[in-house]
Design an enzyme around this catalytic site. Structure first.
Site, PDB file in Angstrom:
ATOM      1  N   TYR A 256       0.861  -1.183   0.000  1.00  0.00           N
ATOM      2  CA  TYR A 256       0.000   0.000   0.000  1.00  0.00           C
ATOM      3  C   TYR A 256       0.895   1.229   0.000  1.00  0.00           C
ATOM      4  CZ  TYR A 256      -4.070   2.876   1.385  1.00  0.00           C
ATOM      5  OH  TYR A 256      -5.089   3.801   1.448  1.00  0.00           O
TER       6      TYR A 256
ATOM      7  N   LYS B   1      -1.531  -1.290  -4.023  1.00  0.00           N
ATOM      8  CA  LYS B   1      -2.571  -0.276  -3.995  1.00  0.00           C
ATOM      9  C   LYS B   1      -1.866   1.063  -4.123  1.00  0.00           C
ATOM     10  CE  LYS B   1      -6.356   1.850  -1.447  1.00  0.00           C
ATOM     11  NZ  LYS B   1      -7.154   1.932  -0.206  1.00  0.00           N
TER      12      LYS B   1
END
Length: 301
Positions: free
Chosen positions: A142, A170
Protein backbone atom coordinates in the site's frame (compact mmCIF):
# COMPACT_ATOMS: atom_id res chain seq x y z
CA UNK A 1 -8.55 -18.12 -7.19
CA UNK A 2 -7.91 -16.60 -10.61
CA UNK A 3 -4.34 -16.12 -11.75
CA UNK A 4 -2.42 -13.70 -13.91
CA UNK A 5 -0.87 -14.90 -17.20
CA UNK A 6 2.33 -15.64 -15.24
CA UNK A 7 0.44 -17.61 -12.63
CA UNK A 8 0.21 -15.09 -9.80
CA UNK A 9 -3.10 -14.94 -7.91
CA UNK A 10 -5.29 -11.90 -8.28
CA UNK A 11 -7.99 -10.62 -6.01
CA UNK A 12 -10.51 -9.30 -8.49
CA UNK A 13 -10.63 -5.94 -10.24
CA UNK A 14 -13.35 -3.92 -8.52
CA UNK A 15 -12.61 -3.86 -4.80
CA UNK A 16 -14.30 -1.73 -2.17
CA UNK A 17 -12.37 -0.35 0.79
CA UNK A 18 -15.31 -1.06 3.06
CA UNK A 19 -16.20 1.07 6.05
CA UNK A 20 -16.57 -0.69 9.40
CA UNK A 21 -20.12 -0.29 10.68
CA UNK A 22 -20.57 0.60 14.34
CA UNK A 23 -23.64 0.65 16.55
CA UNK A 24 -24.99 3.99 17.84
CA UNK A 25 -22.85 3.48 20.95
CA UNK A 26 -19.71 2.86 18.90
CA UNK A 27 -19.53 -0.94 19.24
CA UNK A 28 -18.64 -3.13 16.28
CA UNK A 29 -21.80 -3.88 14.28
CA UNK A 30 -21.12 -7.28 12.76
CA UNK A 31 -24.66 -7.78 11.46
CA UNK A 32 -24.47 -4.41 9.74
CA UNK A 33 -21.09 -5.33 8.26
CA UNK A 34 -22.60 -8.50 6.86
CA UNK A 35 -25.52 -6.65 5.29
CA UNK A 36 -23.27 -4.00 3.77
CA UNK A 37 -20.83 -6.60 2.43
CA UNK A 38 -23.59 -8.57 0.70
CA UNK A 39 -25.00 -5.34 -0.75
CA UNK A 40 -21.62 -4.29 -2.16
CA UNK A 41 -20.92 -7.66 -3.73
CA UNK A 42 -24.41 -7.75 -5.22
CA UNK A 43 -23.91 -4.27 -6.69
CA UNK A 44 -20.70 -5.12 -8.54
CA UNK A 45 -17.74 -5.41 -6.18
CA UNK A 46 -15.51 -8.42 -6.85
CA UNK A 47 -14.05 -8.25 -3.37
CA UNK A 48 -13.74 -6.21 -0.21
CA UNK A 49 -10.86 -4.68 1.71
CA UNK A 50 -11.53 -4.80 5.44
CA UNK A 51 -9.83 -2.76 8.16
CA UNK A 52 -8.08 -0.35 5.85
CA UNK A 53 -7.93 3.38 6.46
CA UNK A 54 -11.57 3.74 5.41
CA UNK A 55 -12.38 0.87 7.78
CA UNK A 56 -11.00 2.84 10.76
CA UNK A 57 -8.21 0.36 11.43
CA UNK A 58 -6.38 2.74 13.81
CA UNK A 59 -9.31 2.64 16.24
CA UNK A 60 -10.37 -1.02 16.04
CA UNK A 61 -8.81 -3.71 18.19
CA UNK A 62 -7.02 -6.79 16.91
CA UNK A 63 -9.94 -8.90 18.08
CA UNK A 64 -12.45 -6.67 16.29
CA UNK A 65 -10.44 -6.96 13.08
CA UNK A 66 -10.51 -10.76 13.24
CA UNK A 67 -14.19 -10.83 14.17
CA UNK A 68 -14.99 -8.58 11.21
CA UNK A 69 -13.26 -10.92 8.76
CA UNK A 70 -15.07 -13.95 10.14
CA UNK A 71 -18.46 -12.26 10.02
CA UNK A 72 -18.07 -10.95 6.49
CA UNK A 73 -16.70 -14.28 5.27
CA UNK A 74 -19.76 -16.03 6.67
CA UNK A 75 -22.01 -13.56 4.86
CA UNK A 76 -20.42 -13.50 1.39
CA UNK A 77 -19.33 -17.11 1.16
CA UNK A 78 -15.98 -18.71 0.36
CA UNK A 79 -15.36 -17.29 -3.10
CA UNK A 80 -15.42 -13.52 -2.57
CA UNK A 81 -11.92 -12.11 -2.04
CA UNK A 82 -11.47 -10.48 1.36
CA UNK A 83 -8.28 -8.46 1.75
CA UNK A 84 -7.30 -7.58 5.32
CA UNK A 85 -5.58 -4.32 6.11
CA UNK A 86 -2.79 -5.25 8.52
CA UNK A 87 -0.32 -2.37 8.28
CA UNK A 88 1.04 -1.01 11.56
CA UNK A 89 4.16 0.82 12.71
CA UNK A 90 5.56 -2.43 14.13
CA UNK A 91 6.78 -5.36 12.01
CA UNK A 92 6.05 -7.88 14.77
CA UNK A 93 2.51 -6.59 15.29
CA UNK A 94 1.86 -6.55 11.53
CA UNK A 95 3.01 -10.16 11.31
CA UNK A 96 0.68 -11.14 14.14
CA UNK A 97 -2.26 -9.39 12.45
CA UNK A 98 -1.41 -11.14 9.18
CA UNK A 99 -1.53 -14.57 10.77
CA UNK A 100 -4.76 -13.75 12.57
CA UNK A 101 -6.32 -12.53 9.31
CA UNK A 102 -5.34 -15.73 7.54
CA UNK A 103 -6.88 -17.81 10.33
CA UNK A 104 -10.08 -15.73 10.25
CA UNK A 105 -10.64 -16.30 6.52
CA UNK A 106 -8.91 -13.49 4.66
CA UNK A 107 -7.90 -14.06 1.03
CA UNK A 108 -5.10 -11.50 0.96
CA UNK A 109 -3.27 -8.83 2.92
CA UNK A 110 -2.94 -5.08 2.37
CA UNK A 111 0.25 -3.80 4.00
CA UNK A 112 1.14 -0.12 4.33
CA UNK A 113 4.64 0.98 5.30
CA UNK A 114 5.34 1.57 8.98
CA UNK A 115 4.24 5.10 9.72
CA UNK A 116 5.90 7.77 11.85
CA UNK A 117 9.32 6.07 12.09
CA UNK A 118 9.91 6.62 8.34
CA UNK A 119 12.31 3.69 7.79
CA UNK A 120 14.74 3.80 4.86
CA UNK A 121 14.02 1.74 1.76
CA UNK A 122 16.18 -1.23 2.73
CA UNK A 123 14.31 -1.45 6.04
CA UNK A 124 10.98 -1.21 4.22
CA UNK A 125 12.00 -4.05 1.95
CA UNK A 126 12.94 -6.23 4.92
CA UNK A 127 9.65 -5.35 6.62
CA UNK A 128 7.54 -6.38 3.63
CA UNK A 129 9.51 -9.57 3.04
CA UNK A 130 9.09 -10.66 6.66
CA UNK A 131 5.34 -10.13 6.47
CA UNK A 132 5.05 -11.92 3.12
CA UNK A 133 6.97 -14.86 4.61
CA UNK A 134 4.66 -15.07 7.62
CA UNK A 135 1.57 -16.52 5.87
CA UNK A 136 0.50 -18.22 2.66
CA UNK A 137 -1.64 -15.23 1.65
CA UNK A 138 -0.92 -12.93 -1.31
CA UNK A 139 0.23 -9.45 -0.30
CA UNK A 140 -0.63 -6.05 -1.74
CA UNK A 141 1.77 -3.23 -0.90
CA UNK A 142 0.00 0.00 0.00
CA UNK A 143 1.92 2.99 -1.34
CA UNK A 144 0.35 6.03 0.36
CA UNK A 145 3.09 8.43 1.43
CA UNK A 146 0.69 11.24 2.33
CA UNK A 147 -0.48 9.15 5.30
CA UNK A 148 2.57 7.07 6.19
CA UNK A 149 5.25 9.70 5.62
CA UNK A 150 7.35 7.35 3.52
CA UNK A 151 7.26 6.27 -0.10
CA UNK A 152 7.71 2.72 -1.36
CA UNK A 153 9.89 3.75 -4.28
CA UNK A 154 9.47 2.12 -7.68
CA UNK A 155 12.97 0.66 -7.29
CA UNK A 156 11.98 -1.00 -4.01
CA UNK A 157 8.76 -2.31 -5.53
CA UNK A 158 10.71 -3.76 -8.44
CA UNK A 159 12.97 -5.63 -6.01
CA UNK A 160 9.99 -6.87 -3.98
CA UNK A 161 8.26 -8.14 -7.11
CA UNK A 162 10.49 -11.21 -7.00
CA UNK A 163 8.72 -12.44 -3.86
CA UNK A 164 6.16 -15.10 -4.83
CA UNK A 165 3.48 -13.74 -2.47
CA UNK A 166 3.91 -10.02 -3.13
CA UNK A 167 1.46 -9.81 -5.99
CA UNK A 168 0.38 -6.20 -6.28
CA UNK A 169 0.18 -2.59 -5.16
CA UNK A 170 -2.57 -0.28 -4.00
CA UNK A 171 -1.35 2.93 -5.60
CA UNK A 172 -1.94 6.25 -3.84
CA UNK A 173 1.47 7.73 -4.67
CA UNK A 174 0.35 10.11 -7.46
CA UNK A 175 3.41 9.11 -9.50
CA UNK A 176 2.16 8.05 -12.92
CA UNK A 177 5.67 7.72 -14.34
CA UNK A 178 6.83 5.53 -11.46
CA UNK A 179 3.71 3.39 -11.69
CA UNK A 180 4.22 2.79 -15.39
CA UNK A 181 7.86 1.86 -14.84
CA UNK A 182 6.75 -0.93 -12.50
CA UNK A 183 3.84 -1.99 -14.71
CA UNK A 184 6.12 -2.26 -17.74
CA UNK A 185 8.70 -4.41 -15.94
CA UNK A 186 6.64 -6.72 -13.72
CA UNK A 187 3.39 -8.65 -13.62
CA UNK A 188 2.30 -6.96 -10.38
CA UNK A 189 -1.42 -6.24 -10.07
CA UNK A 190 -1.81 -2.48 -9.63
CA UNK A 191 -4.96 -1.06 -8.06
CA UNK A 192 -5.91 2.61 -8.21
CA UNK A 193 -6.32 3.69 -4.62
CA UNK A 194 -7.48 7.21 -5.50
CA UNK A 195 -10.88 7.19 -7.13
CA UNK A 196 -10.17 10.05 -9.52
CA UNK A 197 -7.41 7.93 -11.08
CA UNK A 198 -9.38 4.75 -11.80
CA UNK A 199 -9.64 5.19 -15.55
CA UNK A 200 -6.20 6.73 -15.99
CA UNK A 201 -4.40 3.86 -14.28
CA UNK A 202 -6.61 1.21 -15.85
CA UNK A 203 -5.77 2.57 -19.29
CA UNK A 204 -2.04 2.08 -18.71
CA UNK A 205 -2.33 -1.46 -17.41
CA UNK A 206 -3.63 -1.42 -13.84
CA UNK A 207 -5.76 -4.35 -12.69
CA UNK A 208 -8.57 -2.24 -11.25
CA UNK A 209 -9.25 -0.26 -8.10
CA UNK A 210 -9.57 -0.37 -4.34
CA UNK A 211 -12.14 2.33 -3.81
CA UNK A 212 -13.65 4.24 -0.93
CA UNK A 213 -16.38 5.70 -3.14
CA UNK A 214 -17.43 2.14 -4.04
CA UNK A 215 -19.15 2.02 -0.64
CA UNK A 216 -21.82 4.33 -2.10
CA UNK A 217 -21.50 4.04 -5.91
CA UNK A 218 -20.28 0.49 -6.59
CA UNK A 219 -22.27 0.08 -9.81
CA UNK A 220 -21.15 3.38 -11.30
CA UNK A 221 -17.47 2.72 -10.66
CA UNK A 222 -17.65 -0.85 -11.96
CA UNK A 223 -19.09 0.58 -15.19
CA UNK A 224 -15.80 2.40 -15.85
CA UNK A 225 -13.98 -0.91 -16.13
CA UNK A 226 -16.77 -2.69 -17.97
CA UNK A 227 -17.08 -0.03 -20.66
CA UNK A 228 -13.33 0.29 -21.12
CA UNK A 229 -13.01 -3.50 -21.53
CA UNK A 230 -15.75 -3.40 -24.16
CA UNK A 231 -13.83 -0.79 -26.14
CA UNK A 232 -16.28 1.96 -25.23
CA UNK A 233 -13.63 4.38 -24.02
CA UNK A 234 -15.86 7.41 -24.41
CA UNK A 235 -18.52 5.86 -22.20
CA UNK A 236 -15.89 4.83 -19.66
CA UNK A 237 -14.69 8.43 -19.60
CA UNK A 238 -18.28 9.61 -19.10
CA UNK A 239 -18.65 7.39 -16.04
CA UNK A 240 -15.34 8.59 -14.59
CA UNK A 241 -16.22 12.23 -15.15
CA UNK A 242 -19.76 11.82 -13.85
CA UNK A 243 -18.43 10.54 -10.52
CA UNK A 244 -15.88 13.33 -10.01
CA UNK A 245 -18.09 15.77 -8.10
CA UNK A 246 -19.02 13.12 -5.56
CA UNK A 247 -15.46 11.79 -5.38
CA UNK A 248 -14.28 15.33 -4.71
CA UNK A 249 -16.71 15.74 -1.82
CA UNK A 250 -15.94 12.29 -0.42
CA UNK A 251 -12.16 12.47 -0.61
CA UNK A 252 -10.85 16.00 -1.22
CA UNK A 253 -12.68 18.06 1.38
CA UNK A 254 -11.20 18.74 4.83
CA UNK A 255 -13.27 15.83 6.15
CA UNK A 256 -11.66 12.36 6.01
CA UNK A 257 -13.16 9.91 3.54
CA UNK A 258 -14.36 7.67 6.35
CA UNK A 259 -16.47 10.50 7.75
CA UNK A 260 -18.00 11.51 4.43
CA UNK A 261 -18.65 7.94 3.34
CA UNK A 262 -20.35 6.95 6.57
CA UNK A 263 -22.39 10.15 6.42
CA UNK A 264 -23.67 9.38 2.92
CA UNK A 265 -24.30 5.71 3.68
CA UNK A 266 -26.47 6.74 6.61
CA UNK A 267 -28.62 8.94 4.36
CA UNK A 268 -29.02 5.92 2.05
CA UNK A 269 -30.21 3.73 4.97
CA UNK A 270 -27.21 1.44 4.62
CA UNK A 271 -25.19 0.19 7.62
CA UNK A 272 -22.59 2.69 8.78
CA UNK A 273 -23.06 4.16 12.25
CA UNK A 274 -20.82 6.75 13.85
CA UNK A 275 -17.08 7.21 13.44
CA UNK A 276 -14.79 6.62 16.37
CA UNK A 277 -12.82 9.49 17.90
CA UNK A 278 -10.64 11.28 17.08
CA UNK A 279 -12.84 11.43 13.96
CA UNK A 280 -15.99 13.49 14.33
CA UNK A 281 -19.28 13.40 12.37
CA UNK A 282 -20.05 15.66 9.42
CA UNK A 283 -22.26 18.68 9.93
CA UNK A 284 -25.61 19.28 8.24
CA UNK A 285 -24.13 21.33 5.39
CA UNK A 286 -21.63 18.64 4.45
CA UNK A 287 -24.33 15.98 4.71
CA UNK A 288 -26.64 17.90 2.42
CA UNK A 289 -23.92 18.52 -0.18
CA UNK A 290 -22.96 14.85 -0.23
CA UNK A 291 -26.53 13.70 -0.73
CA UNK A 292 -27.13 16.29 -3.47
CA UNK A 293 -24.00 15.19 -5.35
CA UNK A 294 -25.08 11.57 -5.03
CA UNK A 295 -28.55 12.36 -6.38
CA UNK A 296 -27.05 14.23 -9.35
CA UNK A 297 -24.81 11.28 -10.17
CA UNK A 298 -27.54 8.68 -9.89
CA UNK A 299 -29.77 10.84 -12.05
CA UNK A 300 -27.26 11.12 -14.91
CA UNK A 301 -25.66 7.67 -14.77
Amino acid sequence: MATTPLGRPVLGRALCAMITPFSPTGALDLEGAQRLAVHLVTEGCDGLVLSGTTGESPTTTDQEKADLIRAVRAAVGPDVPLVAGVGTADTRHTTELSRAAEKAGATGLLVAPPYYSRPPQESLEAHFREIADATALPVLLYDIPARTGVRITPTTILRLSDHPRIIGVKDCAYDLLGTQKVLSRTDLAYYAGCDEQILALYAVGATGYISTAANVIPTQLRAILTEFDAGNTGTATHHQHAALDLIDLLMATPLPGTVTTKTLLTTLDLPAGPVRPPLQPADETATRRLREAYERLVGRA
